[in-house]
Design a protein around this motif. Structure first.
Motif, short mmCIF file in Angstrom:
data_model
loop_
_atom_site.label_atom_id
_atom_site.label_comp_id
_atom_site.label_asym_id
_atom_site.label_seq_id
_atom_site.Cartn_x
_atom_site.Cartn_y
_atom_site.Cartn_z
N GLY A 35 -5.86 -4.54 13.32
CA GLY A 35 -6.22 -4.75 11.91
C GLY A 35 -5.54 -4.04 10.80
O GLY A 35 -6.25 -3.70 10.07
N GLY A 36 -4.45 -3.73 11.13
CA GLY A 36 -3.68 -2.74 10.23
C GLY A 36 -3.29 -3.45 8.73
O GLY A 36 -3.52 -4.61 8.84
N GLU A 37 -3.21 -2.60 7.97
CA GLU A 37 -2.99 -3.02 6.53
C GLU A 37 -1.56 -2.55 5.79
O GLU A 37 -1.16 -1.19 6.23
N GLN A 38 -0.88 -3.33 5.29
CA GLN A 38 0.16 -2.89 4.91
C GLN A 38 0.25 -2.26 3.33
O GLN A 38 -0.41 -2.94 2.49
N LEU A 39 0.72 -1.15 3.27
CA LEU A 39 0.57 -0.37 1.97
C LEU A 39 1.58 -0.98 1.13
O LEU A 39 2.84 -1.24 1.40
N ALA A 40 1.20 -1.57 -0.08
CA ALA A 40 1.88 -2.15 -1.15
C ALA A 40 3.32 -1.45 -1.29
O ALA A 40 3.22 -0.07 -1.53
N GLU A 41 4.52 -1.91 -1.36
CA GLU A 41 5.71 -1.47 -1.47
C GLU A 41 5.71 -0.86 -3.02
O GLU A 41 6.40 0.59 -3.11
N ASN A 42 4.99 -1.30 -4.02
CA ASN A 42 5.13 -0.42 -5.47
C ASN A 42 3.54 -0.49 -5.58
O ASN A 42 2.89 -1.30 -5.51
N GLY A 43 3.26 0.70 -6.21
CA GLY A 43 1.98 0.97 -6.74
C GLY A 43 1.83 1.66 -8.04
O GLY A 43 3.00 2.16 -8.50
N PRO A 44 0.87 1.83 -8.91
CA PRO A 44 0.81 2.48 -10.19
C PRO A 44 0.99 4.26 -10.05
O PRO A 44 1.68 4.67 -10.99
N THR A 45 0.75 4.64 -8.84
CA THR A 45 1.12 5.86 -8.71
C THR A 45 1.85 6.35 -7.24
O THR A 45 1.52 7.45 -6.68
N TRP A 46 2.35 5.40 -6.71
CA TRP A 46 3.20 5.82 -5.34
C TRP A 46 4.33 4.59 -5.26
O TRP A 46 4.38 3.47 -5.89
#
Length: 298
Positions: A53-64
């Motif tokens: 049940g892994g989750e993908q980190l968004a490629e772009n974020g407000p602080t990453w």
């Protein structure tokens, strides 16, 4: 992408065969491009396990920004995703960095990586670049070509001119989060922080010197609550002195004796140098039983 497709096809073909358990896990789990459709769970140990049940980190974020997107390693347990979002926001608010550049996390289903990267198997590890995040609008191409910076000097005994007090602030923010078990970083950085940190230094106990971590620092989270099949990290130090910070005389070993070449014993007969063996690759049967279900999940 082509390689992943081939590996995924191979994995599906093997599922119906009894040799599945004797196949290298890195080719099977590493061939999956999506997370398993299961409840989030970390199975096994940080260096021998898998992620459900892994989750993908968004490629772009407000602080990453997630770096090296072509590797497909911006996946993790939801606890890791929350952690990255949480501390990158604190870094942006409390320092002159706009946020964080995030390196390797895990594959969609965790497990051993095709590239032989030993850890990062549970979705609870992430590499954070030493390069200050000044631009959070990097293109995919820029994130492939841009490199981090080396914060260790050429003699390997001190921090380099790339190191700043802000690096210490960032590491303090990262280590102070209660979800963190430990952070691996180059020894000169730990020594610098032991000497220059002010106020309560308890957070330094989580910061551990480790080779190969001079371009990034490696954050490892604790097993999330309710993860009964996740093996907690065992302490690497039996007893830490000086308030539990790890800032004692043993720290100096990393920049003295550890760097000295091994002197040959004249009384010892020379032995033939054996070719260096490739590290043993884990088979699916070596991993926790739950990992077979993680692999089969659509």
């Amino acid at each position: 992408m082509i390689i992943k497709t081939i590996l995924t096809t191979l994995a599906i073909g093997l599922l119906a065969q009894p040799i599945l358990a004797q196949t290298e896990a890195r080719f099977l789990l590493g061939g999956k491009s999506t997370a398993s459709k299961q409840s989030p769970a970390a199975y096994g140990s940080y260096a021998k396990g898998c992620l459900a049940g892994g989750e993908q980190l968004a490629e772009n974020g407000p602080t990453w920004q997630a770096m090296r997107l072509s590797r497909g390693r911006n996946w993790g347990h939801p606890a890791l995703i929350d952690y990255i979002q949480r501390i990158s926001a604190k870094v942006a608010k409390q320092t002159n960095w706009k946020g964080l550049y995030i390196g390797d996390m895990a594959q969609p289903r965790g497990g051993p990586m095709i590239s032989d990267h030993v850890s990062h198997q549970l979705g609870l590890d992430t590499d954070i670049w030493m390069l200050p995040a000044r631009n959070l609008n990097l293109s995919r191409a820029e994130r492939e070509s841009l490199s981090s910076i080396n914060v260790r000097s050429a003699n390997r005994k001190n921090v380099s001119g790339n190191w700043t007090r802000t690096h210490m602030e960032v590491l303090k923010i990262a280590a102070s989060d209660p979800a963190v078990d430990r952070i691996f970083v180059t020894a000169p950085a730990k020594i610098y922080m032991c000497k220059n940190a002010r106020g309560n230094k308890d957070w330094l106990q989580k910061v551990r010197p480790f080779g190969g971590h001079n371009f990034h620092f490696h954050v490892r989270l604790k097993c999330p609550k309710g993860s009964s099949n996740c093996e907690p990290q065992k302490p690497t130090v039996a007893k830490l002195s000086k308030g539990g910070t790890g800032c004692d005389e043993t720290l100096n070993w990393w920049v003295t004796a550890a760097l000295e070449p091994v002197k040959p014993n004249p009384n010892t007969k020379k032995k033939k140098v054996k070719p260096r063996k490739h590290p043993r690759q884990f088979l699916m049967s070596d991993l926790p039983n739950q990992c077979a279900k993680v692999l089969r999940s659509r």
